[in-house]
Design an enzyme around this catalytic site. Structure first.
Site, PDB file in Angstrom:
ATOM      1  CB  SER A 192       4.405   2.291   5.260  1.00 52.30           C
ATOM      2  OG  SER A 192       4.798   1.026   4.797  1.00 52.30           O
TER       3      SER A 192
ATOM      4  N   GLY B 184       3.076  -2.988   4.795  1.00 54.69           N
ATOM      5  CA  GLY B 184       4.011  -4.028   5.240  1.00 54.69           C
ATOM      6  C   GLY B 184       5.476  -3.709   4.996  1.00 54.69           C
TER       7      GLY B 184
ATOM      8  CG  HIS C 169      -5.806  -6.217   5.684  1.00 58.49           C
ATOM      9  ND1 HIS C 169      -4.733  -6.795   5.049  1.00 58.49           N
ATOM     10  CD2 HIS C 169      -5.330  -5.131   6.344  1.00 58.49           C
ATOM     11  CE1 HIS C 169      -3.637  -6.075   5.341  1.00 58.49           C
ATOM     12  NE2 HIS C 169      -3.978  -5.068   6.125  1.00 58.49           N
TER      13      HIS C 169
ATOM     14  CD  GLU D  17      -5.008  -0.712   5.659  1.00 56.48           C
ATOM     15  OE1 GLU D  17      -4.307  -0.282   6.578  1.00 56.48           O
ATOM     16  OE2 GLU D  17      -5.284  -1.915   5.533  1.00 56.48           O
TER      17      GLU D  17
HETATM   18  P1  PGA Z   1       1.695  -1.423   8.143  1.00 58.42           P
HETATM   19  O1  PGA Z   1       0.334  -2.254   7.993  1.00 58.42           O
HETATM   20  O2  PGA Z   1       1.357  -0.166   8.925  1.00 58.42           O
HETATM   21  O3  PGA Z   1       2.609  -2.331   8.899  1.00 58.42           O
HETATM   22  O4  PGA Z   1       2.177  -1.107   6.757  1.00 58.42           O
HETATM   23  C1  PGA Z   1      -0.851  -1.606   7.644  1.00 58.42           C
HETATM   24  C2  PGA Z   1      -1.959  -2.592   7.418  1.00 58.42           C
HETATM   25  O5  PGA Z   1      -1.741  -3.662   6.850  1.00 58.42           O
HETATM   26  O6  PGA Z   1      -3.111  -2.291   7.795  1.00 58.42           O
END
Ligand code: PGA
Length: 257
Positions: free
Chosen positions: A213, A175, A97, A169
Protein backbone atom coordinates in the site's frame (compact mmCIF):
# COMPACT_ATOMS: atom_id res chain seq x y z
CA UNK A 1 23.41 12.49 -3.92
CA UNK A 2 25.13 9.24 -3.11
CA UNK A 3 22.49 6.74 -2.06
CA UNK A 4 20.75 4.50 -4.56
CA UNK A 5 16.97 4.39 -4.30
CA UNK A 6 15.24 1.38 -5.79
CA UNK A 7 11.76 1.99 -7.19
CA UNK A 8 10.02 -0.91 -8.81
CA UNK A 9 6.66 -2.36 -9.59
CA UNK A 10 5.37 -5.89 -9.86
CA UNK A 11 2.47 -5.86 -12.29
CA UNK A 12 1.09 -9.16 -10.94
CA UNK A 13 -1.57 -10.35 -13.45
CA UNK A 14 -2.77 -6.93 -14.57
CA UNK A 15 -1.26 -6.00 -17.95
CA UNK A 16 -1.32 -7.50 -21.43
CA UNK A 17 1.83 -7.32 -23.51
CA UNK A 18 0.67 -4.33 -25.57
CA UNK A 19 -0.27 -2.44 -22.40
CA UNK A 20 3.09 -3.35 -20.90
CA UNK A 21 5.06 -2.13 -23.92
CA UNK A 22 3.26 1.19 -23.90
CA UNK A 23 4.05 1.55 -20.19
CA UNK A 24 7.77 0.76 -20.46
CA UNK A 25 8.28 3.06 -23.44
CA UNK A 26 7.08 5.97 -21.31
CA UNK A 27 9.00 4.70 -18.31
CA UNK A 28 12.25 4.57 -20.29
CA UNK A 29 11.89 8.25 -21.14
CA UNK A 30 11.29 9.11 -17.50
CA UNK A 31 14.21 6.97 -16.31
CA UNK A 32 16.39 8.73 -18.89
CA UNK A 33 15.80 12.12 -17.29
CA UNK A 34 15.88 11.31 -13.55
CA UNK A 35 18.99 10.82 -11.43
CA UNK A 36 21.02 7.68 -12.22
CA UNK A 37 20.93 6.92 -8.49
CA UNK A 38 17.26 5.99 -8.90
CA UNK A 39 17.24 2.34 -9.91
CA UNK A 40 13.87 1.63 -11.52
CA UNK A 41 12.58 -1.85 -12.36
CA UNK A 42 9.44 -3.51 -13.72
CA UNK A 43 8.24 -7.06 -13.19
CA UNK A 44 5.76 -8.05 -15.93
CA UNK A 45 4.02 -11.36 -16.57
CA UNK A 46 6.11 -14.09 -18.22
CA UNK A 47 4.39 -13.73 -21.60
CA UNK A 48 5.41 -10.06 -21.80
CA UNK A 49 9.06 -10.46 -20.80
CA UNK A 50 10.53 -11.11 -24.23
CA UNK A 51 8.58 -8.43 -26.13
CA UNK A 52 9.33 -5.94 -23.38
CA UNK A 53 13.03 -6.79 -23.44
CA UNK A 54 12.98 -6.21 -27.21
CA UNK A 55 11.22 -2.87 -26.72
CA UNK A 56 13.66 -1.75 -24.03
CA UNK A 57 16.91 -1.64 -25.95
CA UNK A 58 19.83 -0.66 -23.76
CA UNK A 59 17.89 1.12 -21.06
CA UNK A 60 18.96 1.46 -17.39
CA UNK A 61 15.56 0.11 -16.45
CA UNK A 62 15.84 -3.38 -14.97
CA UNK A 63 13.49 -6.17 -15.97
CA UNK A 64 12.33 -8.91 -13.63
CA UNK A 65 10.28 -12.12 -13.63
CA UNK A 66 7.58 -12.77 -11.01
CA UNK A 67 8.76 -16.29 -10.18
CA UNK A 68 11.04 -19.09 -11.42
CA UNK A 69 11.46 -22.84 -10.95
CA UNK A 70 14.82 -23.91 -9.51
CA UNK A 71 15.46 -26.68 -12.07
CA UNK A 72 16.85 -25.95 -15.54
CA UNK A 73 14.51 -28.49 -17.21
CA UNK A 74 12.05 -31.13 -16.19
CA UNK A 75 8.49 -32.44 -15.97
CA UNK A 76 7.01 -29.34 -14.28
CA UNK A 77 3.98 -28.36 -16.33
CA UNK A 78 3.28 -24.66 -16.26
CA UNK A 79 6.62 -23.71 -14.75
CA UNK A 80 9.38 -21.47 -16.17
CA UNK A 81 13.07 -22.32 -15.77
CA UNK A 82 16.17 -20.18 -15.29
CA UNK A 83 17.42 -21.14 -18.75
CA UNK A 84 14.24 -19.73 -20.27
CA UNK A 85 14.63 -16.49 -18.33
CA UNK A 86 18.30 -16.26 -19.23
CA UNK A 87 17.51 -16.28 -22.92
CA UNK A 88 15.28 -13.20 -22.59
CA UNK A 89 17.33 -12.07 -20.50
CA UNK A 90 15.90 -10.78 -17.22
CA UNK A 91 17.95 -9.01 -14.55
CA UNK A 92 15.85 -9.75 -11.46
CA UNK A 93 13.82 -12.72 -10.29
CA UNK A 94 11.17 -11.92 -7.69
CA UNK A 95 10.78 -14.80 -5.25
CA UNK A 96 8.35 -15.44 -2.42
CA UNK A 97 5.73 -12.74 -2.95
CA UNK A 98 3.03 -13.28 -0.33
CA UNK A 99 0.46 -14.08 -3.05
CA UNK A 100 2.70 -16.93 -4.25
CA UNK A 101 3.09 -18.11 -0.66
CA UNK A 102 -0.65 -17.86 0.08
CA UNK A 103 -2.21 -19.20 -3.13
CA UNK A 104 0.47 -21.50 -4.56
CA UNK A 105 2.04 -22.98 -1.46
CA UNK A 106 5.51 -21.43 -1.84
CA UNK A 107 7.56 -22.25 1.24
CA UNK A 108 10.90 -21.08 2.55
CA UNK A 109 12.70 -24.35 1.78
CA UNK A 110 11.68 -24.23 -1.90
CA UNK A 111 12.48 -20.54 -2.01
CA UNK A 112 15.98 -21.40 -0.83
CA UNK A 113 16.39 -23.67 -3.87
CA UNK A 114 15.11 -20.89 -6.11
CA UNK A 115 17.50 -18.36 -4.56
CA UNK A 116 20.47 -20.67 -5.19
CA UNK A 117 19.37 -21.35 -8.75
CA UNK A 118 18.82 -17.64 -9.46
CA UNK A 119 22.26 -16.74 -8.08
CA UNK A 120 23.93 -19.55 -9.98
CA UNK A 121 22.39 -18.30 -13.22
CA UNK A 122 23.42 -14.70 -12.57
CA UNK A 123 20.05 -13.13 -11.71
CA UNK A 124 19.48 -10.77 -8.81
CA UNK A 125 16.97 -12.50 -6.54
CA UNK A 126 14.41 -10.13 -5.04
CA UNK A 127 13.30 -12.04 -1.97
CA UNK A 128 9.96 -10.98 -0.49
CA UNK A 129 9.34 -11.56 3.21
CA UNK A 130 6.56 -10.45 5.54
CA UNK A 131 4.45 -11.48 8.48
CA UNK A 132 0.68 -11.96 8.32
CA UNK A 133 -1.81 -10.23 10.59
CA UNK A 134 -2.09 -13.18 13.01
CA UNK A 135 1.66 -13.30 13.43
CA UNK A 136 1.77 -9.55 14.02
CA UNK A 137 -1.04 -9.73 16.58
CA UNK A 138 0.73 -12.58 18.36
CA UNK A 139 3.86 -10.44 18.63
CA UNK A 140 6.04 -12.79 16.59
CA UNK A 141 6.77 -10.61 13.53
CA UNK A 142 10.50 -10.57 14.22
CA UNK A 143 10.71 -14.33 14.73
CA UNK A 144 8.79 -14.95 11.49
CA UNK A 145 10.97 -12.56 9.49
CA UNK A 146 14.21 -13.95 10.92
CA UNK A 147 13.08 -17.46 10.06
CA UNK A 148 12.10 -16.49 6.51
CA UNK A 149 15.48 -14.82 5.97
CA UNK A 150 17.55 -17.60 7.53
CA UNK A 151 15.81 -20.45 5.69
CA UNK A 152 15.47 -18.70 2.31
CA UNK A 153 19.10 -17.52 2.39
CA UNK A 154 20.62 -20.68 3.87
CA UNK A 155 24.07 -21.46 2.43
CA UNK A 156 24.23 -18.33 0.27
CA UNK A 157 27.93 -17.48 0.19
CA UNK A 158 29.38 -14.09 1.09
CA UNK A 159 30.46 -13.71 -2.57
CA UNK A 160 26.86 -14.19 -3.74
CA UNK A 161 25.27 -11.98 -1.10
CA UNK A 162 26.07 -8.79 -3.01
CA UNK A 163 23.47 -9.82 -5.60
CA UNK A 164 20.59 -10.08 -3.15
CA UNK A 165 17.70 -7.65 -2.78
CA UNK A 166 15.16 -8.06 0.03
CA UNK A 167 11.63 -6.62 0.05
CA UNK A 168 9.77 -6.36 3.34
CA UNK A 169 6.08 -6.60 2.54
CA UNK A 170 3.81 -7.16 5.54
CA UNK A 171 0.96 -9.32 4.26
CA UNK A 172 -1.64 -7.20 6.09
CA UNK A 173 -0.49 -4.08 4.23
CA UNK A 174 -0.72 -5.45 0.67
CA UNK A 175 -3.48 -4.93 -1.88
CA UNK A 176 -7.02 -3.53 -1.86
CA UNK A 177 -7.74 -4.66 1.71
CA UNK A 178 -4.29 -3.71 2.95
CA UNK A 179 -3.75 -1.24 5.76
CA UNK A 180 -0.66 0.93 5.20
CA UNK A 181 2.00 0.34 7.86
CA UNK A 182 3.06 3.31 9.97
CA UNK A 183 6.48 4.78 9.26
CA UNK A 184 7.50 3.94 12.87
CA UNK A 185 6.65 0.29 12.38
CA UNK A 186 8.50 0.12 9.06
CA UNK A 187 11.49 1.84 10.62
CA UNK A 188 11.63 -0.66 13.51
CA UNK A 189 11.22 -3.70 11.29
CA UNK A 190 13.70 -2.55 8.67
CA UNK A 191 16.30 -1.97 11.39
CA UNK A 192 15.62 -5.51 12.60
CA UNK A 193 15.91 -6.98 9.07
CA UNK A 194 19.15 -5.04 8.61
CA UNK A 195 20.53 -6.56 11.83
CA UNK A 196 19.66 -10.12 10.71
CA UNK A 197 21.21 -9.55 7.27
CA UNK A 198 24.33 -8.08 8.85
CA UNK A 199 24.71 -11.16 11.02
CA UNK A 200 24.38 -13.36 7.95
CA UNK A 201 26.47 -11.25 5.56
CA UNK A 202 28.56 -8.69 7.42
CA UNK A 203 30.39 -7.68 4.23
CA UNK A 204 27.35 -6.29 2.39
CA UNK A 205 24.68 -3.68 2.76
CA UNK A 206 21.91 -5.60 1.05
CA UNK A 207 19.18 -3.28 -0.31
CA UNK A 208 15.97 -3.59 1.72
CA UNK A 209 12.86 -2.31 -0.05
CA UNK A 210 9.50 -1.65 1.53
CA UNK A 211 6.21 -2.64 -0.09
CA UNK A 212 2.53 -2.74 0.81
CA UNK A 213 0.00 0.00 0.00
CA UNK A 214 2.73 2.48 -0.86
CA UNK A 215 0.94 5.52 -2.27
CA UNK A 216 1.41 9.19 -3.07
CA UNK A 217 0.57 10.24 0.47
CA UNK A 218 2.94 7.92 2.33
CA UNK A 219 5.91 7.14 0.07
CA UNK A 220 8.11 10.02 1.25
CA UNK A 221 7.63 9.01 4.88
CA UNK A 222 8.96 5.55 4.06
CA UNK A 223 11.86 6.84 1.97
CA UNK A 224 13.07 9.06 4.81
CA UNK A 225 13.69 5.96 6.95
CA UNK A 226 17.45 5.23 6.95
CA UNK A 227 17.09 1.46 6.48
CA UNK A 228 14.62 1.77 3.60
CA UNK A 229 16.60 1.59 0.35
CA UNK A 230 13.63 1.79 -1.95
CA UNK A 231 10.01 0.92 -2.56
CA UNK A 232 8.30 -2.02 -4.18
CA UNK A 233 5.01 -0.63 -5.40
CA UNK A 234 1.85 -2.24 -6.71
CA UNK A 235 -1.33 -0.29 -7.44
CA UNK A 236 0.15 3.21 -7.13
CA UNK A 237 2.62 2.50 -9.95
CA UNK A 238 0.47 0.50 -12.38
CA UNK A 239 -0.58 3.67 -14.12
CA UNK A 240 2.43 5.31 -15.76
CA UNK A 241 1.32 8.79 -14.71
CA UNK A 242 1.26 7.58 -11.11
CA UNK A 243 4.72 6.03 -11.39
CA UNK A 244 6.04 9.16 -13.11
CA UNK A 245 4.81 11.35 -10.25
CA UNK A 246 6.61 9.12 -7.72
CA UNK A 247 9.83 9.08 -9.74
CA UNK A 248 9.79 12.87 -10.13
CA UNK A 249 9.27 13.39 -6.40
CA UNK A 250 12.11 11.05 -5.52
CA UNK A 251 14.29 12.80 -8.06
CA UNK A 252 13.59 16.11 -6.32
CA UNK A 253 14.38 14.57 -2.93
CA UNK A 254 17.75 13.33 -4.18
CA UNK A 255 18.58 16.71 -5.72
CA UNK A 256 18.00 18.34 -2.31
CA UNK A 257 20.25 15.90 -0.42
P1 PGA B 1 0.23 -2.76 -3.33
O1 PGA B 1 1.02 -4.10 -3.69
O2 PGA B 1 1.23 -1.62 -3.43
O3 PGA B 1 -0.85 -2.66 -4.36
O4 PGA B 1 -0.30 -2.92 -1.93
C1 PGA B 1 2.29 -4.34 -3.16
C2 PGA B 1 2.78 -5.71 -3.52
O5 PGA B 1 2.00 -6.67 -3.52
O6 PGA B 1 3.99 -5.86 -3.79
Amino acid sequence: MSRTIWLGTNWKMTKTTSEGIEFVKRLEEIVGRVSPTIQAFVIPSYTSLHPIRQALGSSRLLLGAQNMHWEDRGPYTGEISPLMLKEIPVDIVELGHSERRAYYGENDADLNKKIHSALWHGFRPLLCIGENIREKQNGISREVLAQQLKVCLKDVTPEQAGQLIVAYEPVWAIGEKGVPASAEYVSDIHAFIRSVLQQLFPEYDIPILYGGSVNHDNFMDYLRIPDVNGLFIGRAAWNIDGFEALLDEVNRLLAEE
